[in-house]
Scaffold this active site. Structure first.
Site, short mmCIF file in Angstrom:
data_model
loop_
_atom_site.label_atom_id
_atom_site.label_comp_id
_atom_site.label_asym_id
_atom_site.label_seq_id
_atom_site.Cartn_x
_atom_site.Cartn_y
_atom_site.Cartn_z
N ASP A 1 38.62 33.29 48.53
CA ASP A 1 38.90 34.68 48.92
C ASP A 1 37.84 35.65 48.43
O ASP A 1 37.34 36.47 49.20
CB ASP A 1 40.26 35.12 48.37
CG ASP A 1 41.41 34.59 49.22
OD1 ASP A 1 41.15 34.02 50.30
OD2 ASP A 1 42.57 34.73 48.80
N ARG B 1 44.38 41.47 33.60
CA ARG B 1 43.94 42.44 34.61
C ARG B 1 43.37 43.72 34.01
O ARG B 1 42.32 44.20 34.44
CB ARG B 1 45.06 42.75 35.61
CG ARG B 1 45.21 41.77 36.78
CD ARG B 1 44.76 40.40 36.50
NE ARG B 1 44.86 39.49 37.63
CZ ARG B 1 44.59 38.21 37.56
NH1 ARG B 1 44.19 37.68 36.42
NH2 ARG B 1 44.69 37.44 38.60
N ASP C 1 49.16 41.69 40.77
CA ASP C 1 47.81 41.85 40.26
C ASP C 1 47.06 43.02 40.91
O ASP C 1 46.30 43.73 40.25
CB ASP C 1 47.02 40.54 40.40
CG ASP C 1 47.55 39.46 39.45
OD1 ASP C 1 48.03 39.84 38.35
OD2 ASP C 1 47.51 38.27 39.79
N SER D 1 48.60 28.32 43.91
CA SER D 1 47.79 29.45 43.49
C SER D 1 47.88 29.51 41.97
O SER D 1 48.97 29.66 41.41
CB SER D 1 48.32 30.74 44.11
OG SER D 1 47.81 31.84 43.40
N1 ARG Z 1 53.66 36.28 38.39
C1 ARG Z 1 52.70 36.39 37.37
C2 ARG Z 1 52.37 37.82 37.10
O1 ARG Z 1 52.61 38.64 37.92
C3 ARG Z 1 51.50 35.55 37.63
C4 ARG Z 1 50.55 36.03 38.66
C5 ARG Z 1 49.51 35.01 38.86
N2 ARG Z 1 48.48 35.40 39.75
C6 ARG Z 1 47.95 34.55 40.64
N3 ARG Z 1 46.97 35.01 41.37
N4 ARG Z 1 48.36 33.32 40.81
O2 ARG Z 1 51.87 38.15 36.06
#
Ligand code: ARG
Length: 397
Positions: free
Chosen positions: A14, A94, A123, A174
């Site tokens: 991506d 992040r 994110d 993912s």
């Molecule tokens: N659900 C978790 C969070 O919001 C993990 C997110 C993981 N991100 C990903 N791109 N797989 O913190």
């Protein structure tokens, strides 16, 4: 002059396609920024891939120490678990990436920053809210949210522009990882009834090691040594994760509430994080005064929620950090962790600032507790309830 954008770059499909898309569709000069937050991998290859995809510049920042000290450390002191379970793995990384995006934007005179998140996740919220908090003047671009391409479209796009990608075969999950843990989503996990297959796990694969005890030293709420060896926080976490994870411990399977209103099924591995949080909370049991302890426990879920929701850089989070920081003054001492296949628990704790007073707690002959004080105390404690019950008894006569 072309507009310049700093893109949070992972090296995956991506964000590689995003480099080219920003250049082609938006006419932008793209500076790719890859942050090493302990996810592992070959960052030279990542840098080369960004350039091959069309970036005018590719930056790799080793943020491991900074991530541990500025982002993970406050989470340890806050016993941070979103919805009582998730140690905020991705939520913590992040804001640090956002900080580096903004820094790079300033350095390279860029007017915008970009990320490769979809419109369905947390994110995007964390990147954008953090960037806006740090640099309200910068524009934000979210190519993946805008381009409307499927995974197949992206692979075709990459082929058309000769963008090297790591693997074109169907990606099963993912995954997002850093030194605080690993998040696994998608694929078969989208059915909340389906048990996670063993192949989702990487950090908690049992190695068959014999039971062991680990002594963690804490100073003012932060771990500073492992079995008496002083280590920087990032290294301590990595080493502890490897040891504890080897007992197959540190897994989570949960349905969580995302900020964007979706419930999602998530699997996590965070052996080091969960072990440190367990030990830290235990040391607080020994060293925090009761009211402070209870009040802190009420605020901890709020802290975790703010961080989960992308509000790392916000006034309430700052104020809570000040409260939590002040609470940690005496949280120093040692915690013994016992590790056996499938389980890790606290086997003992001690502190030079312990509020545990043996003379008060003991039932043996050295007892110093003034038993006679209890009679009056308990009578007054129950006086209101006694008066209330007496009224009831009078009415029923
Ligand atoms: N659900 C978790 C969070 O919001 C993990 C997110 C993981 N991100 C990903 N791109 N797989 O913190």
């Amino acid at each position: 002059m072309a507009k310049r954008v700093v893109l949070a770059y992972s090296g995956g499909l991506d964000t590689s396609v995003a480099v080219r898309w920003l250049a082609e569709e938006r006419g932008m000069d793209v500076i790719a920024l890859a942050a090493d937050v302990g996810q592992g991998g070959d960052f030279d290859a990542v840098r080369q891939r960004a350039i091959a995809a069309g970036a005018v510049e590719a930056i790799v920042v080793d943020c491991r120490r900074e991530f541990a000290e500025d982002f993970v450390a406050p989470a340890i002191r806050a016993n941070a678990l979103y919805e009582g379970k998730y140690p905020l793995v991705s939520s913590l990384s992040r804001p640090i990436i956002a900080r580096h995006l903004v820094e790079a934007a300033r350095e390279h005179d860029a007017d915008s920053v970009a990320h490769g998140c979809t419109g369905k996740g947390n994110d995007q919220v964390r990147f954008e809210v953090s960037v806006r908090a740090l640099a309200p003047d910068l524009e934000l671009v979210a190519p993946v949210r805008e381009w409307g391409m499927t995974r197949e479209d992206c692979i075709a796009y990459a082929a058309r522009f000769d963008i090297p990608i790591t693997s074109t075969k169907e990606k099963l999950y993912s995954i997002d990882d850093n030194l605080w843990g690993r998040a696994i989503e998608c694929g078969v996990l989208e059915d909340p009834w389906a048990a996670p297959p063993e192949d989702v796990y990487a950090l908690t694969v049992p190695t068959g090691a014999d039971p062991v005890e680990i002594v963690l030293t804490f100073e003012e709420g932060l771990p500073t040594a492992l079995d008496g060896r002083t280590l920087p926080l990032d290294e301590l976490i990595v080493e502890l994760s490897a040891t504890v994870g080897g007992y197959g411990w540190g897994r989570l399977d949960m349905v969580e509430n995302r900020r964007v209103g979706i419930k999602s099924r998530e699997v996590y591995e965070a052996p080091g994080a969960l072990a440190l949080l367990l030990a830290h909370a235990d040391l607080e049991d020994l060293t925090l005064e009761r009211d402070l302890h209870h009040e802190k426990a009420r605020l901890e879920p709020r802290w975790s929620e703010l961080v989960y929701d992308g509000l790392w850089f916000s006034p309430l989070k700052d104020a809570l950090d000040a409260f939590i920081g002040s609470s940690q003054r005496w949280v120093s001492g040692e915690v013994r962790l016992r590790c056996e296949p499938g389980r890790v628990w606290v086997a003992g704790r001690r502190s030079q600032y312990s509020l545990y007073d043996h003379g008060l707690a003991t039932y043996d002959a050295t007892d110093q507790f003034r038993h006679e004080d209890s009679a009056g105390f308990v009578r007054l404690w129950g006086l209101g309830v006694q008066t209330w019950a007496a009224r009831q008894a009078r009415r029923e006569q």
